[in-house]
Design a protein around this motif. Structure first.
Motif, PDB file in Angstrom:
ATOM      1  N   ARG A   1      -7.563   3.573  -8.580  1.00 29.69           N
ATOM      2  CA  ARG A   1      -7.059   4.958  -8.869  1.00 29.69           C
ATOM      3  C   ARG A   1      -5.792   5.489  -9.237  1.00 29.69           C
TER       4      ARG A   1
ATOM      5  N   LEU B   1       0.828  -1.180   0.263  1.00 28.37           N
ATOM      6  CA  LEU B   1      -0.390   0.256   0.027  1.00 28.37           C
ATOM      7  C   LEU B   1       0.928   1.642   0.240  1.00 28.37           C
TER       8      LEU B   1
ATOM      9  N   ASN C   1      -6.425   0.659  -4.375  1.00 27.03           N
ATOM     10  CA  ASN C   1      -5.098   1.856  -4.692  1.00 27.03           C
ATOM     11  C   ASN C   1      -4.643   1.881  -6.216  1.00 27.03           C
TER      12      ASN C   1
ATOM     13  N   ARG D   1      -7.332  -0.970   5.805  1.00 27.77           N
ATOM     14  CA  ARG D   1      -5.776  -1.406   4.541  1.00 27.77           C
ATOM     15  C   ARG D   1      -5.267  -2.558   4.263  1.00 27.77           C
TER      16      ARG D   1
ATOM     17  N   GLU E   1       2.404   7.192  -6.151  1.00 22.63           N
ATOM     18  CA  GLU E   1       1.415   8.142  -6.300  1.00 22.63           C
ATOM     19  C   GLU E   1       1.391   9.899  -6.181  1.00 22.63           C
TER      20      GLU E   1
ATOM     21  N   ARG F   1      -7.339  -3.137  -0.256  1.00 24.37           N
ATOM     22  CA  ARG F   1      -6.843  -1.879  -0.567  1.00 24.37           C
ATOM     23  C   ARG F   1      -5.534  -1.272  -1.763  1.00 24.37           C
TER      24      ARG F   1
ATOM     25  N   GLN G   1       2.732   2.086  -3.207  1.00 22.99           N
ATOM     26  CA  GLN G   1       1.618   2.701  -4.162  1.00 22.99           C
ATOM     27  C   GLN G   1       1.233   3.997  -4.177  1.00 22.99           C
ATOM     28  N   GLU G   2       1.250   4.481  -2.582  1.00 20.01           N
ATOM     29  CA  GLU G   2       0.836   5.421  -2.712  1.00 20.01           C
ATOM     30  C   GLU G   2       1.782   6.694  -2.238  1.00 20.01           C
TER      31      GLU G   2
END
Lengths: 525, 70
Positions: free
Chosen positions: A163, A117, A160, A152, A124, A156, A120-121
Protein backbone atom coordinates in the motif's frame (compact mmCIF):
# COMPACT_ATOMS: atom_id res chain seq x y z
CA UNK A 1 10.49 17.97 14.15
CA UNK A 2 10.87 19.16 17.73
CA UNK A 3 14.30 20.27 18.86
CA UNK A 4 16.55 17.94 20.77
CA UNK A 5 15.33 19.46 24.02
CA UNK A 6 12.02 17.70 23.71
CA UNK A 7 13.75 14.36 23.21
CA UNK A 8 12.80 12.03 26.06
CA UNK A 9 16.44 12.01 27.06
CA UNK A 10 16.21 15.66 28.20
CA UNK A 11 15.50 14.22 31.61
CA UNK A 12 19.11 13.20 31.88
CA UNK A 13 21.34 15.59 33.78
CA UNK A 14 20.16 18.15 36.31
CA UNK A 15 16.54 17.08 36.19
CA UNK A 16 17.45 13.48 36.83
CA UNK A 17 16.63 13.74 40.50
CA UNK A 18 12.97 14.34 39.67
CA UNK A 19 12.68 11.19 37.67
CA UNK A 20 10.60 8.35 38.93
CA UNK A 21 12.94 5.57 40.00
CA UNK A 22 11.07 2.81 38.29
CA UNK A 23 10.78 4.76 35.02
CA UNK A 24 14.47 5.44 35.09
CA UNK A 25 15.31 1.81 35.72
CA UNK A 26 12.92 0.42 33.11
CA UNK A 27 14.02 2.88 30.45
CA UNK A 28 17.71 2.28 31.02
CA UNK A 29 17.21 -1.44 30.84
CA UNK A 30 15.41 -1.19 27.52
CA UNK A 31 17.99 1.14 25.98
CA UNK A 32 20.71 -1.46 26.71
CA UNK A 33 19.10 -3.98 24.36
CA UNK A 34 19.66 -7.70 24.89
CA UNK A 35 22.14 -9.66 26.93
CA UNK A 36 25.81 -8.64 26.89
CA UNK A 37 26.92 -11.86 25.20
CA UNK A 38 24.80 -11.06 22.13
CA UNK A 39 26.35 -7.59 21.93
CA UNK A 40 29.78 -9.19 22.04
CA UNK A 41 28.88 -11.72 19.39
CA UNK A 42 27.61 -8.97 17.07
CA UNK A 43 30.70 -6.89 17.67
CA UNK A 44 32.95 -9.79 16.77
CA UNK A 45 31.42 -9.99 13.28
CA UNK A 46 31.39 -6.23 12.64
CA UNK A 47 27.75 -5.62 13.55
CA UNK A 48 26.77 -2.44 15.39
CA UNK A 49 24.15 -2.21 18.10
CA UNK A 50 20.85 -1.06 16.62
CA UNK A 51 20.87 2.25 18.53
CA UNK A 52 24.38 2.98 17.26
CA UNK A 53 23.16 2.40 13.69
CA UNK A 54 20.36 4.90 14.27
CA UNK A 55 22.80 7.43 15.68
CA UNK A 56 24.84 7.22 12.45
CA UNK A 57 21.79 7.18 10.20
CA UNK A 58 20.19 10.36 11.49
CA UNK A 59 21.37 13.95 11.71
CA UNK A 60 20.70 14.00 15.46
CA UNK A 61 19.88 10.45 16.49
CA UNK A 62 16.44 8.94 16.90
CA UNK A 63 14.38 11.95 17.94
CA UNK A 64 11.03 10.33 18.67
CA UNK A 65 10.58 6.76 19.79
CA UNK A 66 7.31 4.85 20.03
CA UNK A 67 6.72 1.66 21.96
CA UNK A 68 9.97 1.78 23.90
CA UNK A 69 8.25 -0.19 26.66
CA UNK A 70 6.76 -2.84 24.37
CA UNK A 71 6.69 -6.16 26.21
CA UNK A 72 8.58 -4.61 29.16
CA UNK A 73 6.82 -6.85 31.67
CA UNK A 74 8.27 -9.91 29.97
CA UNK A 75 11.78 -11.03 30.75
CA UNK A 76 14.59 -10.28 28.28
CA UNK A 77 12.54 -8.71 25.52
CA UNK A 78 13.49 -5.02 25.56
CA UNK A 79 11.37 -2.99 23.08
CA UNK A 80 10.27 -6.44 21.88
CA UNK A 81 13.31 -6.53 19.62
CA UNK A 82 12.52 -3.61 17.34
CA UNK A 83 13.08 0.14 17.58
CA UNK A 84 10.56 2.40 15.82
CA UNK A 85 10.32 6.16 15.60
CA UNK A 86 11.28 9.30 13.70
CA UNK A 87 14.53 11.07 12.99
CA UNK A 88 15.91 13.50 10.42
CA UNK A 89 18.14 12.95 7.40
CA UNK A 90 19.52 16.09 5.74
CA UNK A 91 16.93 18.00 7.75
CA UNK A 92 13.97 15.92 6.49
CA UNK A 93 11.82 13.86 8.84
CA UNK A 94 11.79 10.14 8.11
CA UNK A 95 10.31 7.12 9.86
CA UNK A 96 12.30 4.05 10.82
CA UNK A 97 11.92 0.50 12.05
CA UNK A 98 15.11 -1.24 13.15
CA UNK A 99 15.48 -4.81 14.40
CA UNK A 100 17.58 -5.42 17.48
CA UNK A 101 19.45 -8.66 16.89
CA UNK A 102 20.63 -8.74 20.54
CA UNK A 103 17.01 -9.52 21.48
CA UNK A 104 16.15 -13.09 20.50
CA UNK A 105 18.10 -12.62 17.26
CA UNK A 106 15.75 -9.81 16.21
CA UNK A 107 12.85 -12.24 15.89
CA UNK A 108 9.26 -11.03 15.71
CA UNK A 109 6.69 -11.40 18.48
CA UNK A 110 3.22 -9.88 18.58
CA UNK A 111 4.37 -6.44 19.80
CA UNK A 112 7.26 -6.41 17.34
CA UNK A 113 4.77 -6.80 14.52
CA UNK A 114 2.37 -4.24 15.99
CA UNK A 115 5.18 -1.69 16.31
CA UNK A 116 6.20 -2.22 12.69
CA UNK A 117 2.58 -1.85 11.54
CA UNK A 118 2.20 1.38 13.49
CA UNK A 119 5.33 3.00 12.10
CA UNK A 120 4.15 2.09 8.61
CA UNK A 121 0.82 3.76 9.34
CA UNK A 122 2.68 6.79 10.70
CA UNK A 123 4.74 7.06 7.51
CA UNK A 124 1.53 6.99 5.48
CA UNK A 125 -0.25 9.58 7.64
CA UNK A 126 2.74 11.92 7.62
CA UNK A 127 3.66 11.10 4.00
CA UNK A 128 7.32 10.65 4.83
CA UNK A 129 9.93 8.06 3.77
CA UNK A 130 10.21 4.84 5.76
CA UNK A 131 13.48 3.01 6.37
CA UNK A 132 13.64 -0.62 7.38
CA UNK A 133 16.88 -1.60 9.16
CA UNK A 134 16.59 -5.36 9.00
CA UNK A 135 18.55 -7.86 11.08
CA UNK A 136 16.11 -10.58 12.06
CA UNK A 137 15.85 -14.33 12.32
CA UNK A 138 12.13 -14.21 11.45
CA UNK A 139 9.02 -15.16 13.42
CA UNK A 140 9.13 -16.39 17.04
CA UNK A 141 7.53 -19.73 16.45
CA UNK A 142 6.53 -19.95 20.11
CA UNK A 143 4.37 -16.82 19.61
CA UNK A 144 2.95 -17.76 16.25
CA UNK A 145 -0.74 -17.62 17.03
CA UNK A 146 -0.42 -14.03 18.25
CA UNK A 147 1.84 -12.76 15.47
CA UNK A 148 1.49 -14.86 12.34
CA UNK A 149 -1.99 -15.47 10.94
CA UNK A 150 -4.31 -12.68 12.11
CA UNK A 151 -5.58 -9.36 10.81
CA UNK A 152 -2.76 -7.51 12.44
CA UNK A 153 -0.27 -10.35 12.11
CA UNK A 154 2.98 -10.25 10.17
CA UNK A 155 1.22 -10.59 6.82
CA UNK A 156 -0.17 -7.12 7.38
CA UNK A 157 3.39 -5.71 7.28
CA UNK A 158 3.65 -6.78 3.66
CA UNK A 159 0.13 -5.58 2.88
CA UNK A 160 1.09 -2.18 4.27
CA UNK A 161 4.32 -2.16 2.31
CA UNK A 162 2.44 -2.75 -0.92
CA UNK A 163 0.00 0.00 0.00
CA UNK A 164 2.84 2.39 0.81
CA UNK A 165 4.75 1.55 -2.36
CA UNK A 166 4.88 4.61 -4.60
CA UNK A 167 3.32 6.82 -1.91
CA UNK A 168 6.50 7.29 0.09
CA UNK A 169 10.04 5.99 -0.46
CA UNK A 170 10.68 2.67 1.28
CA UNK A 171 14.33 1.84 1.81
CA UNK A 172 15.71 -1.41 3.21
CA UNK A 173 19.12 -1.74 4.82
CA UNK A 174 20.04 -5.32 5.44
CA UNK A 175 22.63 -5.86 8.16
CA UNK A 176 22.03 -9.49 8.98
CA UNK A 177 19.61 -12.20 8.00
CA UNK A 178 16.19 -11.57 6.54
CA UNK A 179 14.80 -15.03 6.75
CA UNK A 180 11.69 -16.87 5.57
CA UNK A 181 8.64 -14.55 5.57
CA UNK A 182 10.87 -11.71 6.74
CA UNK A 183 12.65 -11.86 3.39
CA UNK A 184 9.63 -10.14 1.89
CA UNK A 185 10.38 -6.87 3.68
CA UNK A 186 13.29 -6.14 1.35
CA UNK A 187 11.32 -7.54 -1.57
CA UNK A 188 8.66 -4.85 -1.19
CA UNK A 189 11.06 -1.95 -0.66
CA UNK A 190 12.11 0.41 -3.45
CA UNK A 191 15.76 -0.26 -2.83
CA UNK A 192 17.75 -2.81 -0.82
CA UNK A 193 21.20 -2.01 0.53
CA UNK A 194 23.04 -5.13 1.71
CA UNK A 195 26.15 -5.33 3.85
CA UNK A 196 28.68 -7.72 2.33
CA UNK A 197 29.18 -10.98 4.29
CA UNK A 198 26.67 -10.29 7.10
CA UNK A 199 23.49 -9.61 5.13
CA UNK A 200 21.49 -12.48 3.72
CA UNK A 201 18.03 -13.23 2.39
CA UNK A 202 16.48 -16.63 2.01
CA UNK A 203 13.16 -18.40 2.36
CA UNK A 204 14.71 -21.58 3.74
CA UNK A 205 18.09 -21.71 5.50
CA UNK A 206 20.88 -23.98 4.20
CA UNK A 207 20.03 -26.35 7.09
CA UNK A 208 16.42 -26.49 6.01
CA UNK A 209 17.42 -26.94 2.37
CA UNK A 210 19.51 -29.93 3.35
CA UNK A 211 16.71 -31.45 5.41
CA UNK A 212 13.87 -30.84 3.00
CA UNK A 213 15.36 -31.13 -0.48
CA UNK A 214 18.73 -32.70 0.26
CA UNK A 215 20.78 -29.77 -1.09
CA UNK A 216 24.15 -29.01 0.48
CA UNK A 217 24.94 -25.33 0.04
CA UNK A 218 26.57 -22.45 1.93
CA UNK A 219 24.58 -19.44 3.12
CA UNK A 220 26.74 -17.08 1.07
CA UNK A 221 26.13 -19.10 -2.09
CA UNK A 222 22.40 -19.44 -1.55
CA UNK A 223 21.40 -16.16 0.03
CA UNK A 224 24.44 -13.97 0.54
CA UNK A 225 24.65 -10.25 -0.12
CA UNK A 226 26.91 -10.52 -3.15
CA UNK A 227 24.79 -13.23 -4.72
CA UNK A 228 21.62 -11.17 -4.32
CA UNK A 229 23.25 -8.02 -5.66
CA UNK A 230 24.75 -9.72 -8.72
CA UNK A 231 22.68 -12.82 -9.55
CA UNK A 232 19.13 -12.78 -8.16
CA UNK A 233 18.68 -9.01 -8.36
CA UNK A 234 16.97 -8.95 -4.94
CA UNK A 235 19.67 -6.57 -3.67
CA UNK A 236 20.40 -3.19 -5.25
CA UNK A 237 23.51 -1.90 -3.52
CA UNK A 238 26.34 -3.92 -1.99
CA UNK A 239 28.00 -2.06 0.89
CA UNK A 240 31.40 -3.01 2.28
CA UNK A 241 30.45 -2.07 5.86
CA UNK A 242 27.52 -0.99 8.01
CA UNK A 243 28.82 2.60 8.01
CA UNK A 244 28.90 2.61 4.22
CA UNK A 245 25.37 1.16 4.03
CA UNK A 246 24.03 3.91 6.31
CA UNK A 247 25.81 6.59 4.30
CA UNK A 248 24.41 5.12 1.06
CA UNK A 249 20.88 5.30 2.48
CA UNK A 250 21.33 8.98 3.35
CA UNK A 251 22.75 9.68 -0.07
CA UNK A 252 19.99 7.73 -1.87
CA UNK A 253 17.33 9.72 -0.08
CA UNK A 254 18.81 13.01 -1.30
CA UNK A 255 17.57 12.18 -4.82
CA UNK A 256 14.01 11.46 -3.72
CA UNK A 257 11.11 13.60 -2.55
CA UNK A 258 9.29 12.81 0.72
CA UNK A 259 6.27 11.44 -1.13
CA UNK A 260 4.61 11.07 -4.51
CA UNK A 261 2.96 14.45 -3.92
CA UNK A 262 6.29 16.24 -4.13
CA UNK A 263 9.11 16.57 -6.62
CA UNK A 264 12.77 15.90 -5.85
CA UNK A 265 14.69 18.92 -4.63
CA UNK A 266 17.07 20.70 -6.95
CA UNK A 267 20.50 21.26 -5.48
CA UNK A 268 23.10 23.89 -6.27
CA UNK A 269 24.44 23.04 -9.75
CA UNK A 270 27.98 21.72 -10.00
CA UNK A 271 30.09 21.67 -13.10
CA UNK A 272 30.99 18.46 -14.84
CA UNK A 273 34.18 16.67 -13.80
CA UNK A 274 37.13 17.57 -16.02
CA UNK A 275 38.37 14.98 -18.49
CA UNK A 276 41.21 14.80 -20.97
CA UNK A 277 39.17 13.24 -23.71
CA UNK A 278 36.00 14.84 -25.09
CA UNK A 279 32.79 12.97 -25.82
CA UNK A 280 33.61 12.99 -29.53
CA UNK A 281 36.91 11.29 -28.70
CA UNK A 282 35.39 8.44 -26.70
CA UNK A 283 32.42 7.50 -28.92
CA UNK A 284 33.80 5.06 -31.52
CA UNK A 285 32.79 5.61 -35.14
CA UNK A 286 32.46 1.85 -35.65
CA UNK A 287 28.95 1.07 -34.39
CA UNK A 288 29.99 -2.47 -33.46
CA UNK A 289 32.98 -1.53 -31.34
CA UNK A 290 32.47 -1.27 -27.58
CA UNK A 291 32.94 1.82 -25.41
CA UNK A 292 32.23 2.56 -21.78
CA UNK A 293 28.93 4.40 -21.40
CA UNK A 294 29.98 5.45 -17.89
CA UNK A 295 32.56 7.69 -19.56
CA UNK A 296 29.74 9.46 -21.40
CA UNK A 297 27.63 9.81 -18.26
CA UNK A 298 30.60 11.31 -16.39
CA UNK A 299 30.84 13.98 -19.08
CA UNK A 300 27.23 15.15 -18.89
CA UNK A 301 26.26 15.02 -15.19
CA UNK A 302 27.27 17.22 -12.26
CA UNK A 303 30.54 16.10 -10.70
CA UNK A 304 30.20 13.24 -8.16
CA UNK A 305 26.44 13.06 -8.62
CA UNK A 306 26.12 9.62 -10.28
CA UNK A 307 24.42 7.17 -7.88
CA UNK A 308 24.22 3.77 -9.50
CA UNK A 309 21.46 1.29 -8.69
CA UNK A 310 22.04 -2.43 -9.31
CA UNK A 311 25.62 -1.87 -10.39
CA UNK A 312 26.51 -5.56 -10.20
CA UNK A 313 23.29 -6.95 -11.67
CA UNK A 314 22.74 -7.11 -15.46
CA UNK A 315 25.57 -4.61 -16.10
CA UNK A 316 24.73 -4.49 -19.83
CA UNK A 317 22.27 -1.77 -18.84
CA UNK A 318 23.05 1.07 -16.45
CA UNK A 319 20.48 2.58 -14.10
CA UNK A 320 21.04 5.32 -11.58
CA UNK A 321 20.33 8.81 -10.34
CA UNK A 322 22.39 11.86 -11.16
CA UNK A 323 22.11 15.62 -11.07
CA UNK A 324 22.31 17.72 -14.16
CA UNK A 325 22.68 21.42 -13.49
CA UNK A 326 21.32 20.56 -10.03
CA UNK A 327 18.18 18.81 -11.36
CA UNK A 328 17.68 15.20 -10.27
CA UNK A 329 17.42 12.82 -13.21
CA UNK A 330 17.07 9.03 -13.51
CA UNK A 331 19.34 7.62 -16.20
CA UNK A 332 18.72 4.41 -18.15
CA UNK A 333 21.66 3.74 -20.43
CA UNK A 334 22.83 0.82 -22.53
CA UNK A 335 26.36 -0.30 -21.71
CA UNK A 336 28.07 -1.42 -24.95
CA UNK A 337 31.10 -2.44 -22.89
CA UNK A 338 29.18 -5.40 -21.45
CA UNK A 339 27.50 -8.03 -23.63
CA UNK A 340 27.44 -5.48 -26.45
CA UNK A 341 24.74 -3.54 -24.63
CA UNK A 342 22.22 -6.14 -25.81
CA UNK A 343 19.00 -6.34 -23.76
CA UNK A 344 18.48 -9.59 -21.84
CA UNK A 345 15.79 -10.89 -19.47
CA UNK A 346 17.53 -9.40 -16.41
CA UNK A 347 18.46 -6.11 -18.07
CA UNK A 348 14.82 -5.61 -19.08
CA UNK A 349 13.70 -6.32 -15.50
CA UNK A 350 16.29 -4.00 -14.05
CA UNK A 351 15.35 -1.08 -16.27
CA UNK A 352 11.59 -1.63 -15.87
CA UNK A 353 11.89 -1.53 -12.11
CA UNK A 354 14.05 1.61 -12.15
CA UNK A 355 11.67 3.40 -14.49
CA UNK A 356 8.73 2.59 -12.18
CA UNK A 357 10.71 3.99 -9.24
CA UNK A 358 11.50 7.25 -11.03
CA UNK A 359 7.96 7.65 -12.33
CA UNK A 360 6.46 7.09 -8.87
CA UNK A 361 8.53 9.90 -7.39
CA UNK A 362 8.49 12.48 -10.20
CA UNK A 363 12.09 11.93 -11.25
CA UNK A 364 12.57 12.79 -14.95
CA UNK A 365 14.05 10.04 -17.08
CA UNK A 366 16.99 10.28 -19.43
CA UNK A 367 17.51 7.40 -21.84
CA UNK A 368 20.92 6.99 -23.47
CA UNK A 369 20.52 4.52 -26.31
CA UNK A 370 23.28 2.47 -27.89
CA UNK A 371 21.56 -0.85 -28.34
CA UNK A 372 21.68 -3.62 -30.95
CA UNK A 373 18.29 -4.92 -29.73
CA UNK A 374 17.02 -7.72 -27.53
CA UNK A 375 19.02 -10.95 -27.34
CA UNK A 376 17.90 -13.81 -29.53
CA UNK A 377 18.40 -17.57 -29.29
CA UNK A 378 16.96 -20.58 -27.50
CA UNK A 379 18.23 -19.72 -24.08
CA UNK A 380 16.52 -16.34 -23.83
CA UNK A 381 13.34 -17.42 -25.59
CA UNK A 382 12.90 -20.18 -23.04
CA UNK A 383 13.54 -17.68 -20.27
CA UNK A 384 10.65 -15.57 -21.60
CA UNK A 385 12.56 -12.65 -23.09
CA UNK A 386 9.38 -11.53 -24.84
CA UNK A 387 7.38 -11.05 -21.65
CA UNK A 388 10.35 -9.54 -19.84
CA UNK A 389 10.94 -7.16 -22.73
CA UNK A 390 7.24 -6.33 -22.65
CA UNK A 391 7.63 -5.43 -18.99
CA UNK A 392 10.30 -2.87 -19.85
CA UNK A 393 8.35 -1.40 -22.73
CA UNK A 394 5.20 -1.20 -20.58
CA UNK A 395 6.97 0.55 -17.69
CA UNK A 396 8.67 3.01 -20.03
CA UNK A 397 5.49 3.60 -22.00
CA UNK A 398 3.43 4.21 -18.88
CA UNK A 399 5.90 6.61 -17.27
CA UNK A 400 4.48 10.13 -17.37
CA UNK A 401 7.46 11.99 -15.95
CA UNK A 402 9.55 13.99 -18.41
CA UNK A 403 11.25 11.50 -20.74
CA UNK A 404 14.26 12.49 -22.80
CA UNK A 405 15.55 10.02 -25.31
CA UNK A 406 19.09 10.45 -26.59
CA UNK A 407 20.23 8.21 -29.43
CA UNK A 408 23.98 7.98 -28.85
CA UNK A 409 24.79 5.45 -31.56
CA UNK A 410 22.76 2.52 -32.81
CA UNK A 411 19.16 1.99 -31.79
CA UNK A 412 18.02 -1.11 -33.61
CA UNK A 413 14.68 -2.85 -33.62
CA UNK A 414 12.79 -3.15 -30.36
CA UNK A 415 15.87 -1.63 -28.71
CA UNK A 416 14.72 1.76 -30.06
CA UNK A 417 11.29 1.16 -28.55
CA UNK A 418 12.64 0.06 -25.16
CA UNK A 419 14.79 3.17 -24.90
CA UNK A 420 11.84 5.56 -25.20
CA UNK A 421 11.97 5.91 -28.97
CA UNK A 422 9.76 8.45 -30.74
CA UNK A 423 6.58 6.33 -30.60
CA UNK A 424 6.57 6.29 -26.80
CA UNK A 425 5.90 9.95 -26.18
CA UNK A 426 9.30 11.11 -25.09
CA UNK A 427 9.25 14.87 -24.59
CA UNK A 428 12.08 14.93 -27.05
CA UNK A 429 14.15 12.48 -29.06
CA UNK A 430 17.65 13.84 -29.61
CA UNK A 431 20.28 12.23 -31.82
CA UNK A 432 24.03 12.63 -31.69
CA UNK A 433 25.68 12.74 -35.15
CA UNK A 434 26.82 9.15 -34.51
CA UNK A 435 23.20 7.92 -34.13
CA UNK A 436 21.93 5.12 -36.32
CA UNK A 437 18.24 4.25 -36.12
CA UNK A 438 17.00 1.19 -37.99
CA UNK A 439 15.20 -2.12 -37.72
CA UNK A 440 18.64 -3.73 -37.78
CA UNK A 441 22.24 -2.87 -38.59
CA UNK A 442 23.49 -2.75 -42.19
CA UNK A 443 25.33 -6.09 -41.93
CA UNK A 444 22.32 -8.01 -40.67
CA UNK A 445 19.91 -6.22 -43.01
CA UNK A 446 21.89 -7.00 -46.17
CA UNK A 447 22.19 -10.65 -45.11
CA UNK A 448 18.49 -10.83 -44.40
CA UNK A 449 17.30 -9.23 -47.65
CA UNK A 450 19.89 -10.53 -50.13
CA UNK A 451 20.98 -13.89 -48.71
CA UNK A 452 19.80 -15.87 -51.79
CA UNK A 453 21.37 -13.40 -54.17
CA UNK A 454 24.66 -13.44 -52.23
CA UNK A 455 24.70 -17.27 -52.38
CA UNK A 456 24.28 -17.21 -56.18
CA UNK A 457 27.11 -14.74 -56.77
CA UNK A 458 30.64 -15.77 -57.66
CA UNK A 459 33.09 -15.49 -54.82
CA UNK A 460 34.88 -12.61 -56.65
CA UNK A 461 31.69 -10.51 -56.97
CA UNK A 462 30.33 -11.13 -53.50
CA UNK A 463 32.40 -8.66 -51.51
CA UNK A 464 31.65 -5.70 -53.80
CA UNK A 465 27.94 -6.53 -53.92
CA UNK A 466 27.68 -6.68 -50.14
CA UNK A 467 29.55 -3.41 -49.72
CA UNK A 468 27.34 -1.68 -52.27
CA UNK A 469 24.12 -2.89 -50.63
CA UNK A 470 25.36 -1.86 -47.18
CA UNK A 471 26.17 1.63 -48.50
CA UNK A 472 22.68 1.89 -50.00
CA UNK A 473 21.19 0.79 -46.71
CA UNK A 474 23.20 3.37 -44.78
CA UNK A 475 22.00 6.08 -47.14
CA UNK A 476 18.43 4.94 -46.58
CA UNK A 477 18.67 5.33 -42.81
CA UNK A 478 20.68 8.57 -42.98
CA UNK A 479 20.20 10.63 -39.86
CA UNK A 480 19.30 13.82 -41.74
CA UNK A 481 16.65 11.92 -43.64
CA UNK A 482 15.11 10.89 -40.30
CA UNK A 483 15.37 14.46 -39.02
CA UNK A 484 13.78 15.73 -42.22
CA UNK A 485 10.87 13.34 -41.64
CA UNK A 486 10.58 14.62 -38.02
CA UNK A 487 11.34 11.17 -36.62
CA UNK A 488 13.93 12.80 -34.40
CA UNK A 489 13.50 16.26 -32.96
CA UNK A 490 17.07 17.49 -32.93
CA UNK A 491 20.65 16.56 -33.74
CA UNK A 492 23.26 17.87 -31.33
CA UNK A 493 27.03 17.81 -31.11
CA UNK A 494 28.12 15.60 -28.15
CA UNK A 495 29.79 18.59 -26.49
CA UNK A 496 26.45 20.47 -26.59
CA UNK A 497 24.54 17.62 -24.99
CA UNK A 498 24.85 18.60 -21.33
CA UNK A 499 23.67 22.16 -21.99
CA UNK A 500 20.77 20.97 -24.13
CA UNK A 501 19.67 18.46 -21.47
CA UNK A 502 19.85 21.02 -18.65
CA UNK A 503 17.68 23.48 -20.60
CA UNK A 504 15.16 20.79 -21.48
CA UNK A 505 14.96 19.37 -17.94
CA UNK A 506 14.21 22.86 -16.64
CA UNK A 507 11.60 23.41 -19.34
CA UNK A 508 9.76 20.13 -18.74
CA UNK A 509 9.13 20.67 -15.04
CA UNK A 510 5.53 21.74 -15.59
CA UNK A 511 4.64 18.56 -17.48
CA UNK A 512 1.23 17.14 -16.52
CA UNK A 513 0.05 13.57 -17.00
CA UNK A 514 -3.28 12.52 -18.51
CA UNK A 515 -3.88 8.97 -17.28
CA UNK A 516 -6.24 6.78 -19.31
CA UNK A 517 -9.65 5.92 -17.86
CA UNK A 518 -9.07 2.62 -16.09
CA UNK A 519 -8.17 1.15 -12.73
CA UNK A 520 -4.77 -0.09 -13.82
CA UNK A 521 -3.14 -1.85 -16.73
CA UNK A 522 -2.89 -5.63 -16.89
CA UNK A 523 0.87 -5.62 -16.60
CA UNK A 524 3.16 -8.08 -18.30
CA UNK A 525 5.26 -9.82 -15.62
CA UNK B 1 42.62 -22.04 -10.75
CA UNK B 2 39.77 -20.12 -12.34
CA UNK B 3 37.83 -20.11 -15.58
CA UNK B 4 36.96 -17.27 -17.89
CA UNK B 5 33.53 -18.02 -19.27
CA UNK B 6 31.55 -16.62 -22.22
CA UNK B 7 29.28 -13.80 -21.07
CA UNK B 8 26.85 -14.53 -23.89
CA UNK B 9 26.39 -16.84 -26.87
CA UNK B 10 28.40 -15.85 -29.94
CA UNK B 11 31.37 -16.52 -32.19
CA UNK B 12 34.98 -16.10 -31.11
CA UNK B 13 36.25 -12.98 -32.88
CA UNK B 14 39.68 -12.51 -31.28
CA UNK B 15 41.77 -14.41 -28.74
CA UNK B 16 43.91 -11.89 -26.87
CA UNK B 17 46.00 -14.23 -24.72
CA UNK B 18 48.14 -17.35 -25.18
CA UNK B 19 49.21 -20.14 -22.83
CA UNK B 20 51.76 -18.84 -20.33
CA UNK B 21 50.62 -15.20 -20.48
CA UNK B 22 49.94 -13.53 -17.18
CA UNK B 23 46.51 -11.95 -16.87
CA UNK B 24 45.27 -9.26 -14.50
CA UNK B 25 41.75 -9.16 -13.06
CA UNK B 26 39.64 -6.92 -15.29
CA UNK B 27 41.75 -7.61 -18.39
CA UNK B 28 40.06 -8.49 -21.70
CA UNK B 29 41.11 -11.98 -22.75
CA UNK B 30 38.74 -12.85 -25.60
CA UNK B 31 36.51 -10.80 -27.88
CA UNK B 32 33.31 -12.48 -29.02
CA UNK B 33 31.11 -11.41 -31.86
CA UNK B 34 27.45 -11.62 -30.99
CA UNK B 35 24.41 -9.77 -32.25
CA UNK B 36 26.88 -8.15 -34.72
CA UNK B 37 28.65 -6.58 -31.74
CA UNK B 38 32.19 -6.96 -30.52
CA UNK B 39 31.85 -8.25 -26.97
CA UNK B 40 35.00 -8.21 -24.86
CA UNK B 41 35.20 -10.94 -22.21
CA UNK B 42 37.19 -9.93 -19.14
CA UNK B 43 38.88 -12.12 -16.57
CA UNK B 44 37.49 -11.76 -13.07
CA UNK B 45 40.73 -12.89 -11.45
CA UNK B 46 44.48 -12.59 -12.01
CA UNK B 47 46.64 -15.57 -12.97
CA UNK B 48 48.62 -17.31 -15.67
CA UNK B 49 46.92 -18.78 -18.73
CA UNK B 50 47.04 -22.56 -18.45
CA UNK B 51 44.74 -23.41 -21.31
CA UNK B 52 42.92 -21.68 -24.19
CA UNK B 53 39.92 -23.81 -25.04
CA UNK B 54 38.67 -21.93 -28.11
CA UNK B 55 39.91 -20.62 -31.46
CA UNK B 56 38.78 -17.76 -33.69
CA UNK B 57 35.54 -18.66 -35.44
CA UNK B 58 34.28 -21.13 -32.82
CA UNK B 59 30.68 -20.84 -31.68
CA UNK B 60 30.34 -20.67 -27.91
CA UNK B 61 27.34 -20.74 -25.63
CA UNK B 62 26.82 -18.52 -22.63
CA UNK B 63 28.84 -19.88 -19.67
CA UNK B 64 31.17 -22.00 -21.86
CA UNK B 65 34.74 -22.00 -20.55
CA UNK B 66 37.01 -20.01 -22.89
CA UNK B 67 40.26 -19.73 -20.98
CA UNK B 68 41.57 -21.51 -17.88
CA UNK B 69 43.88 -19.64 -15.51
CA UNK B 70 46.27 -20.95 -12.86
Amino acid sequence: MPSRKSDHRFIEGSEETFMDERLKREREAVLQGGDRRYHEKNQSIGKMFVRERLRLLFDAGLELEDGLFANCTADGLPADGVVTGLGTIHGRTVAVMANDSTVKAGSWGARTVEKILRIQETAERLQIPLLYLVDSAGARITDQVEMFPGRRGAGRIFHNQVRLSGQVPQICLLFGPSAAGGAYIPAFCDVVIMVEKNASMYLGSPRMAEMVIGEKVSLEEMGGARMHCSVSGCGDILAASEEEALEMARSYLSYLPDSSQQAPRRQAPRSVASHDKTLSDIIPANQNAPFNMLDLIARIVDEDSWFEIKKLFAPEILTGFARLDGHVVGIVANQPRVKGGVLFVDSADKAARFIALCDAFSIPLLFLADVPGFMIGTKVERAGIIRHGAKLIAAMSEATVAKISVIVRKAYGAGLYAMAGPAFEPDVCIALPSAQIAVMGPEAAVNAVYSNKIEELEESERRAFIEQKRAEYRADIDLYKLAAELVIDDIVQPEELRGVLATRLAAYQTKVASPPRRKHAVYPV
Amino acid sequence: MSDVRASMAGTVFQVLVAVGDSVQAGQDVVVLESMKMEVPVTSESSGTVREVRIAVGDFVNEEDVLVVLD
